[in-house]
Motif scaffolding. Structure first.
Motif, short mmCIF file in Angstrom:
data_model
loop_
_atom_site.label_atom_id
_atom_site.label_comp_id
_atom_site.label_asym_id
_atom_site.label_seq_id
_atom_site.Cartn_x
_atom_site.Cartn_y
_atom_site.Cartn_z
N TYR A 8 48.67 11.02 90.56
CA TYR A 8 48.90 11.01 89.19
C TYR A 8 47.25 11.32 88.26
O TYR A 8 47.36 12.12 87.49
CB TYR A 8 49.32 9.75 88.58
CG TYR A 8 49.35 9.73 87.00
CD1 TYR A 8 50.34 10.26 86.40
CD2 TYR A 8 48.43 9.03 86.27
CE1 TYR A 8 50.46 10.30 85.08
CE2 TYR A 8 48.62 8.81 84.99
CZ TYR A 8 49.62 9.59 84.45
OH TYR A 8 49.46 9.61 82.92
N LEU A 9 46.23 10.73 88.66
CA LEU A 9 45.04 10.76 88.20
C LEU A 9 44.28 12.16 88.26
O LEU A 9 43.65 12.60 87.47
CB LEU A 9 43.99 9.57 88.72
CG LEU A 9 44.49 8.32 88.08
CD1 LEU A 9 43.40 7.38 88.80
CD2 LEU A 9 44.54 8.08 86.49
N THR A 10 44.66 12.59 89.60
CA THR A 10 43.86 13.88 89.82
C THR A 10 44.83 15.15 89.01
O THR A 10 44.04 16.02 88.47
CB THR A 10 44.10 14.40 91.50
OG1 THR A 10 45.41 14.18 91.91
CG2 THR A 10 43.12 13.51 92.09
N GLY A 11 45.84 14.54 88.76
CA GLY A 11 46.94 15.66 88.11
C GLY A 11 46.24 15.51 86.34
O GLY A 11 46.43 16.44 85.60
N GLN A 12 45.62 14.39 85.99
CA GLN A 12 45.18 14.26 84.85
C GLN A 12 43.42 14.85 84.75
O GLN A 12 42.76 14.68 83.69
CB GLN A 12 44.93 12.75 84.63
CG GLN A 12 46.50 12.34 84.11
CD GLN A 12 47.31 12.80 83.27
OE1 GLN A 12 46.94 13.15 82.17
NE2 GLN A 12 48.48 13.25 83.77
N GLY A 13 43.06 15.22 85.68
CA GLY A 13 41.66 15.95 85.88
C GLY A 13 40.81 15.00 86.35
O GLY A 13 39.54 15.63 86.80
N LEU A 14 40.92 14.18 87.18
CA LEU A 14 39.77 13.24 87.75
C LEU A 14 40.03 13.74 89.20
O LEU A 14 40.79 14.29 89.81
CB LEU A 14 40.21 11.72 87.86
CG LEU A 14 39.83 11.19 86.72
CD1 LEU A 14 40.52 11.24 85.43
CD2 LEU A 14 39.94 9.40 86.91
N LEU A 15 38.64 13.59 89.72
CA LEU A 15 38.44 14.02 91.19
C LEU A 15 38.06 12.81 92.19
O LEU A 15 37.56 12.05 91.87
CB LEU A 15 37.03 14.99 91.23
CG LEU A 15 36.49 15.47 92.59
CD1 LEU A 15 37.41 16.39 93.03
CD2 LEU A 15 35.22 15.76 92.33
N LEU A 16 38.86 12.88 93.07
CA LEU A 16 38.74 11.73 94.04
C LEU A 16 37.65 11.72 94.88
O LEU A 16 37.21 12.68 95.46
CB LEU A 16 40.07 11.66 94.96
CG LEU A 16 40.04 10.49 96.01
CD1 LEU A 16 39.98 9.19 95.39
CD2 LEU A 16 41.05 10.81 97.29
N LEU A 17 36.63 10.72 94.67
CA LEU A 17 35.49 10.66 95.58
C LEU A 17 35.79 9.36 96.85
O LEU A 17 35.04 10.14 97.82
CB LEU A 17 34.33 10.03 94.92
CG LEU A 17 33.88 10.96 93.27
CD1 LEU A 17 32.85 10.04 92.71
CD2 LEU A 17 33.56 12.10 93.97
N GLU A 18 36.60 8.80 96.79
CA GLU A 18 36.60 7.68 97.96
C GLU A 18 37.97 6.80 97.62
O GLU A 18 38.09 6.48 96.35
CB GLU A 18 35.52 7.04 98.12
CG GLU A 18 35.37 6.13 99.26
CD GLU A 18 33.87 5.51 99.74
OE1 GLU A 18 33.95 4.89 100.82
OE2 GLU A 18 32.98 6.26 99.19
#
Length: 151
Positions: free
Chosen positions: A49-59
């Motif tokens: 959901y958050l990556t769909g909102q533009g955030l990038l996963l770091l860890e």
């Protein structure tokens, strides 16, 4: 265990692709043996959901001696975002929204500062915040930003 199948789900009015329910959710006779598999599923759902909102996963699931952070992400403005994910099957006793206790907030703060120092960031000079993703029994996602004053 999460299957490889995918389906579309409506979360807060948007349709996104989310992993199909794990086998234990479809087969009530064989529930998971621990809470970790449940937590992993909902953390993956929140991450997608958050990556769909533009955030990038770091860890994911960063642990140190003092605690754990479920997701560490970066927003489009390059701010580091420490995310706590909570799932509650029932709204009884406030549901997932009331699961972020003051002691858990303190552990998150300490763990986040540890992560920053381990990665060479200065916690006093680095822009970061704490977000909270609450998921109820119907898989409705509620994303709350900047929930802890420090950071």
């Amino acid at each position: 265990m999460i299957t490889n199948a995918w389906y579309s789900a409506s979360l807060t009015g948007q349709f996104i692709q989310v992993p199909a329910l794990p086998l234990w959710k479809r087969n009530k006779a064989n529930p998971p043996h621990n809470k970790r598999s449940v937590g992993d599923f909902y953390e993956a759902l929140a991450c997608q959901y958050l990556t769909g909102q533009g955030l990038l996963l770091l860890e994911r699931n960063y642990q140190c001696q003092r605690g754990e952070v479920d997701l560490i992400m970066q927003d489009p403005q390059q701010q580091i975002v420490f995310v706590e994910v909570k799932y509650r099957q029932s709204e009884r006793f406030g549901g997932a929204h009331y699961a972020l206790t003051p002691s858990k907030q303190q552990k998150l703060l300490i763990t986040a500062q540890h992560w920053l120092l381990q990665r060479g960031y200065d916690p006093h000079q680095t822009a970061y915040r704490f977000d909270y993703v609450a998921i109820n029994g119907k898989q409705a996602i509620d994303w709350l930003t900047n929930v802890i004053a420090e950071g």
